[in-house]
Structure formats: C-alpha cells, structure tokens
Design an enzyme around this catalytic site. Structure first.
Site, PDB file in Angstrom:
ATOM      1  N   CYS A 219       0.829  -1.197   0.000  1.00  0.00           N
ATOM      2  CA  CYS A 219       0.000   0.000   0.000  1.00  0.00           C
ATOM      3  C   CYS A 219       0.870   1.256   0.000  1.00  0.00           C
ATOM      4  O   CYS A 219       1.871   1.319   0.721  1.00  0.00           O
ATOM      5  CB  CYS A 219      -0.915  -0.004   1.228  1.00  0.00           C
ATOM      6  SG  CYS A 219      -2.039   1.416   1.299  1.00  0.00           S
TER       7      CYS A 219
ATOM      8  N   CYS B  32      -0.211   4.761   6.981  1.00  0.00           N
ATOM      9  CA  CYS B  32      -0.944   4.589   8.241  1.00  0.00           C
ATOM     10  C   CYS B  32      -0.087   3.800   9.231  1.00  0.00           C
ATOM     11  O   CYS B  32       0.288   2.651   8.971  1.00  0.00           O
ATOM     12  CB  CYS B  32      -2.258   3.869   7.992  1.00  0.00           C
ATOM     13  SG  CYS B  32      -3.277   4.639   6.707  1.00  0.00           S
TER      14      CYS B  32
ATOM     15  N   CYS C 237     -17.033  -9.150   3.728  1.00  0.00           N
ATOM     16  CA  CYS C 237     -16.371  -7.853   3.586  1.00  0.00           C
ATOM     17  C   CYS C 237     -15.183  -8.010   2.641  1.00  0.00           C
ATOM     18  O   CYS C 237     -14.227  -8.726   2.946  1.00  0.00           O
ATOM     19  CB  CYS C 237     -15.903  -7.348   4.947  1.00  0.00           C
ATOM     20  SG  CYS C 237     -17.245  -7.175   6.141  1.00  0.00           S
TER      21      CYS C 237
ATOM     22  N   CYS D  13     -20.075  -6.175   1.625  1.00  0.00           N
ATOM     23  CA  CYS D  13     -19.536  -4.850   1.944  1.00  0.00           C
ATOM     24  C   CYS D  13     -18.212  -4.683   1.226  1.00  0.00           C
ATOM     25  O   CYS D  13     -17.363  -5.578   1.270  1.00  0.00           O
ATOM     26  CB  CYS D  13     -19.346  -4.719   3.452  1.00  0.00           C
ATOM     27  SG  CYS D  13     -18.576  -3.158   3.949  1.00  0.00           S
TER      28      CYS D  13
ATOM     29  N   CYS E  90     -20.813   2.060   7.233  1.00  0.00           N
ATOM     30  CA  CYS E  90     -20.068   1.344   8.269  1.00  0.00           C
ATOM     31  C   CYS E  90     -18.755   2.074   8.478  1.00  0.00           C
ATOM     32  O   CYS E  90     -17.971   2.208   7.547  1.00  0.00           O
ATOM     33  CB  CYS E  90     -19.833  -0.098   7.841  1.00  0.00           C
ATOM     34  SG  CYS E  90     -18.722  -1.025   8.895  1.00  0.00           S
TER      35      CYS E  90
ATOM     36  N   ARG F 259     -19.537  -3.633  16.260  1.00  0.00           N
ATOM     37  CA  ARG F 259     -18.801  -4.841  15.883  1.00  0.00           C
ATOM     38  C   ARG F 259     -17.433  -4.876  16.553  1.00  0.00           C
ATOM     39  O   ARG F 259     -16.663  -3.926  16.460  1.00  0.00           O
ATOM     40  CB  ARG F 259     -18.628  -4.879  14.363  1.00  0.00           C
ATOM     41  CG  ARG F 259     -17.965  -6.131  13.832  1.00  0.00           C
ATOM     42  CD  ARG F 259     -17.808  -6.056  12.330  1.00  0.00           C
ATOM     43  NE  ARG F 259     -19.055  -5.653  11.696  1.00  0.00           N
ATOM     44  CZ  ARG F 259     -19.144  -5.216  10.450  1.00  0.00           C
ATOM     45  NH1 ARG F 259     -18.066  -5.090   9.719  1.00  0.00           N
ATOM     46  NH2 ARG F 259     -20.318  -4.889   9.940  1.00  0.00           N
TER      47      ARG F 259
END
Length: 423
Positions: free
Chosen positions: A65, A69, A109, A142, A202, A272
């Site tokens: 990526c 982060c 997901c 999702c 979400c 969740r």
C-alpha cells in the site's frame, strides 16, 4: 450508580449521552466494571436481543500500500512479514467467501489495500460482488477499497454491494500523527460518497494507539454525527515491522469500557468487535458480547484470529445465538428510515452520511490484524536490549498489560494461499 442508570435510560430512548458522561464511563474503576457491562448490556439487548451477527473478511489484494498509516502492516515501508499478492480473481474470491458463509457469516467484507480504487479496480470488485451474490442467496456484501472518487460508490451499488466501509480510526485532532498521506477530511468525504450512493454506512475506530480518553470520545461522537449503520471497534495489534509495534496500551478491562462507551453513544447501531479482540480481550471476550452485537469470524486481513469453531462455541456458551440470514440486523425504526444512527431529532444524531463495513487496516475496510489465539502462533520476536524496547516494556507494565507478541500470528492460510481458510 446514578451515571449508569442515566445512560441506560438515554440508550433506551436513543438519546445521546453528554461528552462528560462518555468520559466518565472510560474513567470507571475495575471494581465497577461488571456494573458498566451490565448497564450497557441492557441497551444492547433492548435493540438487538441476544443475536450476534457474523462477518467474514476476504483480503482481495494484500500489502504494497502507498499510504503510511502507522498502525497497518500493509503500509508503505512496512517490514511486517505478511502475505503480499495482487488482485484475487472473482472465482477465487467467491470460494474464499464461501468458507465464511458456510461457518455462519451473513456478511462478506471485500477488502483491498491501497489509497483507493481505480475505475478498473471497481470493475474487478464489481465482478467479484456479482459472483458472490450469484452463488450465495441473501448474502450481504460490503466493499472496503479506500478513498472513493466521484461515481465509484454508485457503480459498486449497481454491482450489488450492500455496504461500504471506511473508518475514521481516531480523532480529527490526532489524525495527522497517525497518517500523513491522506487526511481526516478525505475519510469523511468518502463516507459521504458511500452513503449518498445508497450504500449502508459502516465506519469505526482503532483503540490503543496511544490516544487519550478525550480522543476516543471525540471519534465516537464524530461517528455518531456521520450516522453509520455499523461501528467496528478495532483494538490495535502492535505488529512487528510497523511504527506502533511497541504500543501495548490496552487491558481487557480497558477494552470493555471502550465498547460500553461506544454502545452508550450509539445505542441502536451494529457495534462490531473487530481486529485485536483475541489479543487484548483474551479470556474476557464473552463479556464483550454483552456490549457488541457483531464480530468477525475466523481470520483477519494479515493475521490469524481465533478458530471459527471457537467463535461459535463462545457465542453459544455465553448464551447468545448466531443471527440468521433471514433476520434483520438493525432495529425496525432504522430500517424504515433507511439506516442511520436513529436518535431522536435534536439529540445530535446528525445526517445519514456513513462509511463502510469492517475494521481498520489501511484506508480500506477489514479488521486491522487480528489475534492468533487458536491458530499457530508466531514465535515471539527476540527483543533487543535497546532503549526503545525497555521503554515499551516499562510502559506496558505501568498500564498492567504486558506485551503479548505470542498472540500475534501472521495469516498464512486462506485468500492468497493454497491452504484452507479459517472459518
């Protein structure tokens, strides 16, 4: 305790607590912990009964990526020894999803690392969504692909996506300390795009990155304003090879207080438990089911979770039941309103703008990197006799939570491998 009685009353009315009340929940003592769990449990049972929704992650593209982060093992410059692979083919992704659905999951997901999808990537994911939907009647899908460009959310919706996940992760004030390659405002913008396209919202957070109580309350109140249908709560797993590898700040008691605070602030949304529950809640996971009504089944994006069978046994032993495909997750008033936080007018609920499905790994969805309690645990890394390691150990001891690197296991099975998935 007057505080808890007040919070229960507000939760049953879908009324927001004050910031001071939310902070007071985080400040309660361990002696009061069971009272806090019992109070938040009343709110959870009022809106969701004893149902537990199971969700299953499929990592469509792992690692590499370009975003930085600090919490993520897939980040730019990560030295974490994770699986790295490019896009799964739709049939391969569908087979991976089938394992989770066979284990009782009702939502899949679909997660991909990266800043955000290209239009070609949206085509790929759209084909995967269609394949999953064709082969599994009634499944929820999702998508969690990072920052969205104009029109992409609409295309995902047309392909059959039910939801989109994009987490805020932490407070706006501290966001720049965690990520520099995109902004908090970028995340909020993607949340708006997803909801405007008619996708279920979400969006959640990550706890344990060194944030203050005020930061936690800030991000949860911001989520309430964004009005998601689902709020995943991740607990940071300090993955070796990432900048936050030494941040072992959580105890099981702290995690339970955080979940209780989220439940009081967002009483009628799907809360969740996402990445890190096995690592930080450990043997207290069953208590967390009295606060949250949704979990991920099996493994996470780049790390292994508790065995799927153990998840199902835990739910049954704690007196809960797996939510069936024919059951509606959200309370009736939220379904009738098309989703959203569902608080009364004037209580600070905000608009219906939400974000996507899962937990926190990267700009996309998923959970951040889960436990490994029942999977083959990675051997604990030898800790060098350096000043940073000594400081980390001292900090962990001061918070009453020794580093548990033995519970962090890199995922070596399932999507992107030739081995059967954990579900």
């Amino acid at each position: 305790m007057n505080l808890l009685n007040t919070l229960v009353d507000k939760g049953l009315r879908r009324e927001s607590p004050t910031r001071e009340e939310a902070l007071a929940v985080l400040a309660t003592s361990d002696d009061d912990l069971l009272d806090v769990v019992a109070a938040a449990g009343k709110v959870r049972r009022h809106w969701f009964g004893r149902r537990v929704k199971l969700n299953y992650l499929v990592n469509l593209k792992s690692g590499l990526c370009p975003e930085d982060c600090s919490y993520c093992s897939q980040r730019l410059g990560s030295k974490a020894d994770i699986l790295k692979y490019t896009w799964l083919k739709p049939d391969d992704a569908s087979r991976a999803a089938a394992a989770g659905l066979a284990g009782g999951a009702k939502r899949v997901c679909l997660v991909a690392s990266g800043r955000g999808p290209t239009d070609r990537d949206v085509d790929r994911v759209s084909d995967t969504i269609k394949a999953i939907k064709e082969q599994n009647e009634g499944v929820e899908v999702c998508a969690c692909l990072g920052l969205l460009s104009d029109g992409q959310a609409e295309r995902l919706r047309e392909a059959g996506a039910d939801a989109y996940n994009h987490n805020l992760n932490t407070s706006e004030a501290t966001y720049g300390d965690i990520t520099t390659t995109h902004t908090y405002a970028d995340r909020v913008d993607t949340v708006h795009k997803a909801h405007a396209a008619g996708l279920s919202a979400c969006s959640g957070l990550i706890a344990g990155m060194g944030e203050s109580d005020e930061d936690l309350v800030d991000v949860v109140f911001s989520l309430r304003e964004l009005d998601p249908d689902s709020v995943p709560v991740n607990f940071l797993i300090p993955f070796e090879g990432t900048p936050l590898a030494k941040e072992w700040n959580l105890t099981p008691q702290r995690c339970l207080r955080i979940l209780a605070m989220v439940r009081f602030v967002c009483p009628d949304v799907e809360v969740r438990i996402a990445g890190g529950r096995e690592v930080h809640l450990r043997t207290m996971q069953p208590l967390a089911l009295h606060l949250a009504n949704s979990i991920f089944l099996g493994d996470y994006l780049t790390s292994e979770g508790q065995a799927g069978r153990a998840d199902l046994e835990m739910i049954a032993d704690a007196g809960f039941e797996v939510e069936g495909a024919d059951q509606v997750t959200l309370p009736e008033h939220r379904v009738a309103a098309g989703g959203g936080c569902g608080s009364h007018e004037g209580t600070g609920c905000g608009s219906h703008e939400g974000s996507g499905c899962g937990s926190h790994e990267g700009p996309g969805c998923g959970s951040h990197q889960g436990g490994g309690v029942c999977g083959p645990a990675a051997a604990p890394a030898e800790e060098p006799a350096s000043a940073p390691a000594a400081t980390a150990t001292a900090t962990a001891t001061a918070t009453g939570n020794e580093p548990r690197t033995d519970l962090v296991s890199v995922r070596r099975r399932g999507a992107g491998t030739d081995l059967a998935p954990n579900a």
